[in-house]
Design a protein around this motif. Structure first.
Motif, PDB file in Angstrom:
ATOM      1  N   LEU A 191       0.845  -1.196   0.000  1.00  0.00           N
ATOM      2  CA  LEU A 191       0.000   0.000   0.000  1.00  0.00           C
ATOM      3  C   LEU A 191       0.877   1.241   0.000  1.00  0.00           C
ATOM      4  O   LEU A 191       1.730   1.410   0.873  1.00  0.00           O
ATOM      5  CB  LEU A 191      -0.917   0.007   1.225  1.00  0.00           C
ATOM      6  N   GLY A 192       0.648   2.114  -0.968  1.00  0.00           N
ATOM      7  CA  GLY A 192       1.410   3.344  -1.034  1.00  0.00           C
ATOM      8  C   GLY A 192       0.791   4.428  -0.169  1.00  0.00           C
ATOM      9  O   GLY A 192      -0.226   4.213   0.498  1.00  0.00           O
ATOM     10  N   GLU A 193       1.396   5.601  -0.179  1.00  0.00           N
ATOM     11  CA  GLU A 193       0.872   6.739   0.566  1.00  0.00           C
ATOM     12  C   GLU A 193      -0.438   7.216  -0.072  1.00  0.00           C
ATOM     13  O   GLU A 193      -0.620   7.138  -1.288  1.00  0.00           O
ATOM     14  CB  GLU A 193       1.887   7.877   0.571  1.00  0.00           C
ATOM     15  N   ALA A 194      -1.348   7.674   0.769  1.00  0.00           N
ATOM     16  CA  ALA A 194      -2.641   8.145   0.275  1.00  0.00           C
ATOM     17  C   ALA A 194      -2.455   9.332  -0.669  1.00  0.00           C
ATOM     18  O   ALA A 194      -1.674  10.243  -0.391  1.00  0.00           O
ATOM     19  CB  ALA A 194      -3.542   8.537   1.438  1.00  0.00           C
ATOM     20  N   VAL A 195      -3.179   9.287  -1.764  1.00  0.00           N
ATOM     21  CA  VAL A 195      -3.165  10.388  -2.725  1.00  0.00           C
ATOM     22  C   VAL A 195      -4.213  11.398  -2.282  1.00  0.00           C
ATOM     23  O   VAL A 195      -5.377  11.050  -2.052  1.00  0.00           O
ATOM     24  CB  VAL A 195      -3.471   9.884  -4.145  1.00  0.00           C
ATOM     25  N   THR A 196      -3.826  12.646  -2.126  1.00  0.00           N
ATOM     26  CA  THR A 196      -4.731  13.662  -1.604  1.00  0.00           C
ATOM     27  C   THR A 196      -4.684  14.922  -2.468  1.00  0.00           C
ATOM     28  O   THR A 196      -3.890  15.026  -3.409  1.00  0.00           O
ATOM     29  CB  THR A 196      -4.355  14.040  -0.157  1.00  0.00           C
ATOM     30  N   GLY A 197      -5.553  15.875  -2.112  1.00  0.00           N
ATOM     31  CA  GLY A 197      -5.523  17.203  -2.726  1.00  0.00           C
ATOM     32  C   GLY A 197      -5.739  17.183  -4.234  1.00  0.00           C
ATOM     33  O   GLY A 197      -6.543  16.408  -4.758  1.00  0.00           O
ATOM     34  N   THR A 198      -5.003  18.036  -4.912  1.00  0.00           N
ATOM     35  CA  THR A 198      -5.177  18.178  -6.361  1.00  0.00           C
ATOM     36  C   THR A 198      -4.802  16.896  -7.098  1.00  0.00           C
ATOM     37  O   THR A 198      -5.385  16.593  -8.149  1.00  0.00           O
ATOM     38  CB  THR A 198      -4.327  19.343  -6.889  1.00  0.00           C
ATOM     39  N   GLU A 199      -3.848  16.145  -6.548  1.00  0.00           N
ATOM     40  CA  GLU A 199      -3.467  14.891  -7.199  1.00  0.00           C
ATOM     41  C   GLU A 199      -4.629  13.891  -7.174  1.00  0.00           C
ATOM     42  O   GLU A 199      -4.888  13.194  -8.154  1.00  0.00           O
ATOM     43  CB  GLU A 199      -2.241  14.292  -6.509  1.00  0.00           C
ATOM     44  N   ARG A 200      -5.323  13.831  -6.041  1.00  0.00           N
ATOM     45  CA  ARG A 200      -6.466  12.925  -5.939  1.00  0.00           C
ATOM     46  C   ARG A 200      -7.600  13.401  -6.842  1.00  0.00           C
ATOM     47  O   ARG A 200      -8.282  12.596  -7.487  1.00  0.00           O
ATOM     48  CB  ARG A 200      -6.947  12.829  -4.493  1.00  0.00           C
ATOM     49  N   GLU A 201      -7.826  14.724  -6.903  1.00  0.00           N
ATOM     50  CA  GLU A 201      -8.859  15.263  -7.787  1.00  0.00           C
ATOM     51  C   GLU A 201      -8.564  14.896  -9.240  1.00  0.00           C
ATOM     52  O   GLU A 201      -9.465  14.550 -10.010  1.00  0.00           O
ATOM     53  CB  GLU A 201      -8.961  16.785  -7.625  1.00  0.00           C
ATOM     54  N   ALA A 202      -7.294  14.972  -9.618  1.00  0.00           N
ATOM     55  CA  ALA A 202      -6.905  14.599 -10.976  1.00  0.00           C
ATOM     56  C   ALA A 202      -7.138  13.119 -11.223  1.00  0.00           C
ATOM     57  O   ALA A 202      -7.543  12.697 -12.312  1.00  0.00           O
ATOM     58  CB  ALA A 202      -5.440  14.961 -11.220  1.00  0.00           C
ATOM     59  N   GLN A 203      -6.906  12.309 -10.174  1.00  0.00           N
ATOM     60  CA  GLN A 203      -7.122  10.864 -10.285  1.00  0.00           C
ATOM     61  C   GLN A 203      -8.604  10.563 -10.461  1.00  0.00           C
ATOM     62  O   GLN A 203      -8.990   9.718 -11.281  1.00  0.00           O
ATOM     63  CB  GLN A 203      -6.581  10.172  -9.042  1.00  0.00           C
ATOM     64  N   TYR A 204      -9.466  11.257  -9.685  1.00  0.00           N
ATOM     65  CA  TYR A 204     -10.914  11.109  -9.841  1.00  0.00           C
ATOM     66  C   TYR A 204     -11.339  11.493 -11.253  1.00  0.00           C
ATOM     67  O   TYR A 204     -12.140  10.801 -11.900  1.00  0.00           O
ATOM     68  CB  TYR A 204     -11.650  12.014  -8.849  1.00  0.00           C
ATOM     69  N   ALA A 205     -10.825  12.608 -11.736  1.00  0.00           N
ATOM     70  CA  ALA A 205     -11.201  13.097 -13.065  1.00  0.00           C
ATOM     71  C   ALA A 205     -10.797  12.104 -14.144  1.00  0.00           C
ATOM     72  O   ALA A 205     -11.547  11.872 -15.107  1.00  0.00           O
ATOM     73  CB  ALA A 205     -10.562  14.457 -13.322  1.00  0.00           C
ATOM     74  N   ALA A 206      -9.614  11.504 -13.983  1.00  0.00           N
ATOM     75  CA  ALA A 206      -9.149  10.529 -14.971  1.00  0.00           C
ATOM     76  C   ALA A 206     -10.049   9.295 -14.970  1.00  0.00           C
ATOM     77  O   ALA A 206     -10.380   8.743 -16.031  1.00  0.00           O
ATOM     78  CB  ALA A 206      -7.704  10.145 -14.691  1.00  0.00           C
ATOM     79  N   LEU A 207     -10.443   8.842 -13.771  1.00  0.00           N
ATOM     80  CA  LEU A 207     -11.333   7.685 -13.688  1.00  0.00           C
ATOM     81  C   LEU A 207     -12.687   8.017 -14.310  1.00  0.00           C
ATOM     82  O   LEU A 207     -13.263   7.196 -15.033  1.00  0.00           O
ATOM     83  CB  LEU A 207     -11.488   7.246 -12.237  1.00  0.00           C
ATOM     84  N   ASP A 208     -13.187   9.217 -14.047  1.00  0.00           N
ATOM     85  CA  ASP A 208     -14.452   9.649 -14.645  1.00  0.00           C
ATOM     86  C   ASP A 208     -14.371   9.629 -16.167  1.00  0.00           C
ATOM     87  O   ASP A 208     -15.305   9.189 -16.847  1.00  0.00           O
ATOM     88  CB  ASP A 208     -14.807  11.065 -14.177  1.00  0.00           C
ATOM     89  N   ARG A 209     -13.268  10.112 -16.698  1.00  0.00           N
ATOM     90  CA  ARG A 209     -13.115  10.140 -18.156  1.00  0.00           C
ATOM     91  C   ARG A 209     -13.098   8.737 -18.737  1.00  0.00           C
ATOM     92  O   ARG A 209     -13.719   8.474 -19.772  1.00  0.00           O
ATOM     93  CB  ARG A 209     -11.834  10.885 -18.544  1.00  0.00           C
TER      94      ARG A 209
END
Length: 226
Positions: A191-209
């Motif tokens: 398990l890596g470090e939790a992705v937070t903030g703008t990086e997590r928002e970008a990850q959500y956006a990529a999954l949405d796309r």
């Protein structure tokens, strides 16, 4: 009615998660919105919110000597929702390279003998399905390709085509967890470090796309097929 005067296609979007505020639920609602934008009439079925019990019971146990068995009222209502749909989209978290018990139990009880299989022409024949599975594994994890193959075999070959669906597509959405997950060479979960903030928002956006691309491609294929 569609712009060509024919009745609108109907889509059953099934979400299998115990929390309505989950990423799975969010993805299901986004999928429903994309289908509506494509001209579909959408029936959103949240199995947990509607209180569906995935456990098999005597009323819904298949009777191999009677394919005309009358199942429970609950199951017949769900059968009708399936019959009313031209396409089905199932959205779920991937558990153990498979679907969660909530979705599996829905299939066990509703996609039952004499209805979904056990006839020369199943009552679901000709329908199409998209399976959207959210996985915690990272996209570059070697386990992903095997996971995709297992899901394709179980869901498309073992369930959808067996029940007469004319098309079954598996859309695997990786990187769904806040903490990246990988397996090392010995099979240990890292398990890596939790992705937070703008990086997590970008990850959500990529999954949405990626989810949107799966849904839009699926909807476009249905438009061509129709």
């Amino acid at each position: 009615m569609t712009q060509h005067g024919s009745p609108a296609q109907r889509a059953l979007v099934v979400v299998a998660h115990h929390r309505s505020d989950s990423l799975t639920g969010h993805t299901a609602r986004r999928a429903a919105a994309r289908l509506e934008a494509a001209g579909y009439q959408v029936d959103l079925l949240d199995l947990h919110a509607e209180g569906f019990d995935p456990r098999m019971n005597i009323s819904d146990q298949p009777d191999w000597g009677n394919r005309e068995k009358t199942y429970s009222h609950e199951v017949h209502a769900h059968m009708q929702r399936l019959l009313d749909a031209d396409v089905v989209v199932a959205v779920f978290p991937v558990y153990w390279q498979s679907v969660p018990a909530l979705l599996k139990g829905w299939i066990d009880r509703v996609w039952n003998y004499g209805f979904a299989y056990g006839r020369s022409r199943p009552r679901l024949a000709g329908k199409r399905i998209l399976w959207l599975g959210l996985a915690g594994a990272t996209a570059d994890d070697p386990v992903v390709e095997g996971m995709r193959r297992v899901l394709e075999t179980n869901l498309s070959e073992g369930i959808a085509y067996y029940c007469g669906f004319s098309r079954s597509t598996v859309g695997l959405l990786t990187d769904a967890e806040e903490r990246p997950q990988r397996l090392d060479a010995e099979g240990n979960l890292l398990l890596g470090e939790a992705v937070t903030g703008t990086e997590r928002e970008a990850q959500y956006a990529a999954l949405d796309r990626r989810a949107q691309q799966f849904v839009e491609r699926f909807a476009a294929e249905e438009a061509v097929a129709a």
